[in-house]
Design a protein around this motif. Sequence first.
Motif, PDB file in Angstrom:
ATOM      1  N   GLN A  61       0.814  -1.211   0.000  1.00  0.00           N
ATOM      2  CA  GLN A  61       0.000   0.000   0.000  1.00  0.00           C
ATOM      3  C   GLN A  61       0.849   1.263   0.000  1.00  0.00           C
ATOM      4  O   GLN A  61       0.442   2.291  -0.550  1.00  0.00           O
ATOM      5  CB  GLN A  61      -0.940  -0.001   1.209  1.00  0.00           C
ATOM      6  CG  GLN A  61      -2.091  -0.994   1.078  1.00  0.00           C
ATOM      7  CD  GLN A  61      -2.995  -1.009   2.293  1.00  0.00           C
ATOM      8  OE1 GLN A  61      -2.583  -0.630   3.398  1.00  0.00           O
ATOM      9  NE2 GLN A  61      -4.229  -1.447   2.112  1.00  0.00           N
ATOM     10  N   MET A  62       2.015   1.202   0.595  1.00  0.00           N
ATOM     11  CA  MET A  62       2.888   2.368   0.630  1.00  0.00           C
ATOM     12  C   MET A  62       3.804   2.427  -0.596  1.00  0.00           C
ATOM     13  O   MET A  62       4.131   3.515  -1.079  1.00  0.00           O
ATOM     14  CB  MET A  62       3.702   2.372   1.918  1.00  0.00           C
ATOM     15  CG  MET A  62       2.865   2.562   3.172  1.00  0.00           C
ATOM     16  SD  MET A  62       3.830   2.483   4.707  1.00  0.00           S
ATOM     17  CE  MET A  62       4.712   4.029   4.646  1.00  0.00           C
ATOM     18  N   MET A  63       4.205   1.271  -1.103  1.00  0.00           N
ATOM     19  CA  MET A  63       5.118   1.272  -2.238  1.00  0.00           C
ATOM     20  C   MET A  63       4.438   1.750  -3.517  1.00  0.00           C
ATOM     21  O   MET A  63       5.097   2.347  -4.379  1.00  0.00           O
ATOM     22  CB  MET A  63       5.714  -0.127  -2.450  1.00  0.00           C
ATOM     23  CG  MET A  63       6.849  -0.187  -3.463  1.00  0.00           C
ATOM     24  SD  MET A  63       8.254   0.905  -3.034  1.00  0.00           S
ATOM     25  CE  MET A  63       9.022  -0.050  -1.719  1.00  0.00           C
ATOM     26  N   TYR A  64       3.138   1.539  -3.624  1.00  0.00           N
ATOM     27  CA  TYR A  64       2.445   1.967  -4.849  1.00  0.00           C
ATOM     28  C   TYR A  64       2.536   3.479  -5.052  1.00  0.00           C
ATOM     29  O   TYR A  64       3.009   3.933  -6.104  1.00  0.00           O
ATOM     30  CB  TYR A  64       0.990   1.501  -4.822  1.00  0.00           C
ATOM     31  CG  TYR A  64       0.260   1.750  -6.125  1.00  0.00           C
ATOM     32  CD1 TYR A  64       0.206   0.766  -7.106  1.00  0.00           C
ATOM     33  CD2 TYR A  64      -0.356   2.968  -6.381  1.00  0.00           C
ATOM     34  CE1 TYR A  64      -0.449   0.990  -8.312  1.00  0.00           C
ATOM     35  CE2 TYR A  64      -1.015   3.202  -7.582  1.00  0.00           C
ATOM     36  CZ  TYR A  64      -1.061   2.221  -8.539  1.00  0.00           C
ATOM     37  OH  TYR A  64      -1.708   2.445  -9.733  1.00  0.00           O
ATOM     38  N   PRO A  65       2.119   4.327  -4.076  1.00  0.00           N
ATOM     39  CA  PRO A  65       2.270   5.771  -4.285  1.00  0.00           C
ATOM     40  C   PRO A  65       3.731   6.203  -4.334  1.00  0.00           C
ATOM     41  O   PRO A  65       4.075   7.188  -4.989  1.00  0.00           O
ATOM     42  CB  PRO A  65       1.519   6.390  -3.096  1.00  0.00           C
ATOM     43  CG  PRO A  65       1.457   5.314  -2.073  1.00  0.00           C
ATOM     44  CD  PRO A  65       1.387   4.030  -2.830  1.00  0.00           C
ATOM     45  N   HIS A  66       4.599   5.468  -3.660  1.00  0.00           N
ATOM     46  CA  HIS A  66       6.032   5.759  -3.700  1.00  0.00           C
ATOM     47  C   HIS A  66       6.535   5.612  -5.139  1.00  0.00           C
ATOM     48  O   HIS A  66       7.221   6.496  -5.671  1.00  0.00           O
ATOM     49  CB  HIS A  66       6.762   4.800  -2.762  1.00  0.00           C
ATOM     50  CG  HIS A  66       8.116   5.275  -2.323  1.00  0.00           C
ATOM     51  ND1 HIS A  66       9.235   5.108  -3.098  1.00  0.00           N
ATOM     52  CD2 HIS A  66       8.528   5.899  -1.193  1.00  0.00           C
ATOM     53  CE1 HIS A  66      10.293   5.605  -2.442  1.00  0.00           C
ATOM     54  NE2 HIS A  66       9.886   6.095  -1.293  1.00  0.00           N
ATOM     55  N   GLY A 121      -0.973   8.435   0.576  1.00  0.00           N
ATOM     56  CA  GLY A 121       0.282   8.196   1.259  1.00  0.00           C
ATOM     57  C   GLY A 121       1.299   9.300   1.095  1.00  0.00           C
ATOM     58  O   GLY A 121       2.190   9.426   1.923  1.00  0.00           O
ATOM     59  N   HIS A 122       1.182  10.127   0.079  1.00  0.00           N
ATOM     60  CA  HIS A 122       2.161  11.201  -0.097  1.00  0.00           C
ATOM     61  C   HIS A 122       2.188  12.117   1.120  1.00  0.00           C
ATOM     62  O   HIS A 122       3.233  12.564   1.548  1.00  0.00           O
ATOM     63  CB  HIS A 122       1.836  12.030  -1.353  1.00  0.00           C
ATOM     64  CG  HIS A 122       2.303  11.366  -2.611  1.00  0.00           C
ATOM     65  ND1 HIS A 122       2.500  12.044  -3.777  1.00  0.00           N
ATOM     66  CD2 HIS A 122       2.610  10.080  -2.879  1.00  0.00           C
ATOM     67  CE1 HIS A 122       2.916  11.202  -4.718  1.00  0.00           C
ATOM     68  NE2 HIS A 122       2.969  10.018  -4.190  1.00  0.00           N
TER      69      HIS A 122
END
Length: 203
Positions: A61-66, A121-122
């Motif tokens: 979930q965090m790596m996608y917007p990253h 997440g940004h």
Amino acid sequence: MFITRTRSIVALAAVAAASLAGCGDADTGHTTEHGTSTTTSAVTSAPARAEHNDADVMFLQMMYPHHAQAVEMAQLVPSRTDNPRLRTLAAQVEQAQAPEMQQITTLLQSFGKPAPSASEGHEGHAMPGVMSAEQMAALRAASGPDFDRQWLTMMIEHHAGAIAMSETELAEGGNADAKALAAAIIAAQRAEIEQMQTMLGQR
């Protein structure tokens, strides 16, 4: 006497036949029960297709917007610099991370989770290496050598954050596919960090 004896034999035969039939039923029942038990056991012991834990979900979930921000940064390059090495690197980043975003979506859906958001997440999550809105605005406003310097500096930090997140997934995650993705991210982005440091004259 002969008739009586004959009747006794017939009666004994009937009893024996009934006993055998009873044994057959019992055996059949046992077999059926055993078969059912065996089938249930096989289903229960089979590994879940999307076995995972909370660390896997958080990582994805965090790596996608990253990744989405890295792709956004890469897409700024062609219109802001003529540096061929930077253009090649930016294309490499986009070509690697865009397919990984699709892989992340597929994994989350297999976990029964909603498709991730490119913007989520940004601001709401503490993701290492993510650029602030101000940093992204400054990057968009730059061009030429100044853009090159800002882009390389930011992307090194961005990659370092992705590596840190991936190392946490390897240590705490439980899903084999998510951990394989984390390992691939670490290998690719470490190599790119070295390349970017060389381009900045830091190596």
